[in-house]
Motif scaffolding. Structure first.
Motif, PDB file in Angstrom:
ATOM      1  N   ALA A 127      21.092  17.765 -12.665  1.00  0.00           N
ATOM      2  CA  ALA A 127      22.212  18.049 -11.768  1.00  0.00           C
ATOM      3  C   ALA A 127      22.912  19.347 -12.155  1.00  0.00           C
ATOM      4  N   LEU A 158      16.947  14.439  -7.091  1.00  0.00           N
ATOM      5  CA  LEU A 158      18.228  15.028  -6.704  1.00  0.00           C
ATOM      6  C   LEU A 158      18.041  16.100  -5.634  1.00  0.00           C
ATOM      7  N   ALA A 162      19.324  16.259  -1.633  1.00  0.00           N
ATOM      8  CA  ALA A 162      20.201  17.359  -1.211  1.00  0.00           C
ATOM      9  C   ALA A 162      19.593  18.214  -0.108  1.00  0.00           C
ATOM     10  N   GLU A 271      32.522  15.026 -12.826  1.00  0.00           N
ATOM     11  CA  GLU A 271      31.992  15.326 -11.493  1.00  0.00           C
ATOM     12  C   GLU A 271      30.500  15.022 -11.421  1.00  0.00           C
ATOM     13  N   ASP A 275      28.660  12.070  -9.125  1.00  0.00           N
ATOM     14  CA  ASP A 275      27.557  12.333  -8.200  1.00  0.00           C
ATOM     15  C   ASP A 275      26.365  11.423  -8.507  1.00  0.00           C
ATOM     16  N   ARG A 278      26.931   7.966  -7.145  1.00  0.00           N
ATOM     17  CA  ARG A 278      26.669   7.865  -5.704  1.00  0.00           C
ATOM     18  C   ARG A 278      25.165   7.809  -5.432  1.00  0.00           C
TER      19      ARG A 278
END
Length: 318
Positions: A127, A158, A162, A271, A275, A278
């Motif tokens: 990430a 990831l 995205a 942060e 993420d 989630r």
């Protein structure tokens, strides 16, 4: 309890399984009963004594793990909660570990403890490399140079979530097939002659907008030729020095970004793990376990994590 202890730095044989006193949480701490511990290359670098940040000897290795809170001296966490550990106060290669509240995160019921032990370093690194250092955006093309290991698997998942087009490499036909099975749009064998030309063909000659590089001492010069104009290369790993021609970056306005999780601020770490939470909840994050070793075979696990041909995450089982 049982724990792996290191009394002096050296090769994997310094990892010793010992019986040590059980732990107890002090105010502001949590005691976690671990059901799995993640094995990362950084664990091996530290064990060897060849790392910038070394613990005082003797120590218990391990950064990542997953288990159940056994004792809580922190009001926000309750005993019995399933959690994953992304750093600890006492080391993760043990049946118990002590944690500060910012070192543990809730683990959904549908994620196994082994998968939880695969989250901290691999997914945190992926990430940070992708979205913070590489500034990856939906619609761009990503090259993951070494997509079959723990960080590579995380980066594929990831990036797909995205909205990036993912090109991943693995070692040999089996490695490429494994990368393809993860959902990568294109998977190539980085041991095959001419695979770099194939990357350029797949991108219409433009190159990759973002490159996540696991072995910069081998691949960085080629990465500069494979990067798109204004491409970003995030260096996740390197095992030695490398010589590059700066003009290759200048001609494309390309950027090479080093990265280390230790450089994140507390806010950035929160942060990143928010993420990840989630992603765990919506199913886009599904850690893949490649090999399991009992604590007694921790030395074999360290040999495996530094060998080529990784297929997912290596974990230790108490």
């Amino acid at each position: 309890m049982n724990a792996i202890r290191v009394s002096h730095f050296g090769d994997p044989s310094v990892l010793e399984l010992k019986e040590v006193p059980e732990l107890s949480a002090a105010p502001g701490q949590l005691l976690v009963r671990l059901h799995a511990a993640g094995v990362n290359p950084v664990d091996a670098y530290i064990r060897s004594g060849k790392y910038a940040r070394l613990p005082a000897l003797p120590y218990t290795p391990g950064i990542d793990g997953a288990g159940v809170i056994e004792q809580s001296e922190v009001p926000a966490f309750s005993p019995g909660s399933r959690v994953y550990v992304a750093a600890s106060l006492t080391g993760a290669y043990a049946e118990q570990t002590l944690c500060a509240p910012d070192q543990i995160f809730l683990l959904p019921d549908h994620i196994s403890f082994e998968q939880g032990a695969a989250l901290g370093i691999p997914y945190g690194t992926a990430a940070w490399a992708l979205f913070h250092r590489g500034q990856a955006r939906s619609g761009e093309t990503l090259l993951i140079h070494g997509a079959s290991g723990g960080v590579g698997v995380a980066a594929v998942q990831l990036a797909l979530a995205a909205g990036l087009t993912v090109v991943g490499t693995g070692g040999g036909a089996e490695g490429a097939a494994f990368v393809k099975s993860l959902g990568a749009h294109h998977a190539l064998d980085h041991r095959a002659a001419g695979y770099q030309d194939e990357i350029l063909k797949l991108t219409g000659g433009k190159g990759a907008d973002v490159i996540v590089e696991m072995l910069a001492n081998v691949n960085l010069p080629a990465d500069l030729s494979l990067a798109a104009p204004r491409g970003r290369i995030a260096v996740v790993g390197s095992r030695g020095p490398v010589t590059i021609d700066p003009r290759a970056a200048m001609m494309k306005d390309a950027a090479i970004h080093g990265m280390s999780l230790w450089n994140m601020t507390d806010a950035e770490r929160s942060e990143v793990h928010a993420d990840l939470g989630r992603g765990l909840a919506d199913g886009s994050i599904k850690p893949v376990i490649g090999a399991r070793f009992p604590f007694a075979e921790a030395a074999k696990a360290h040999e495996a994590v530094m060998s080529s041909g990784a297929r997912g995450k290596i974990v230790l089982i108490p």
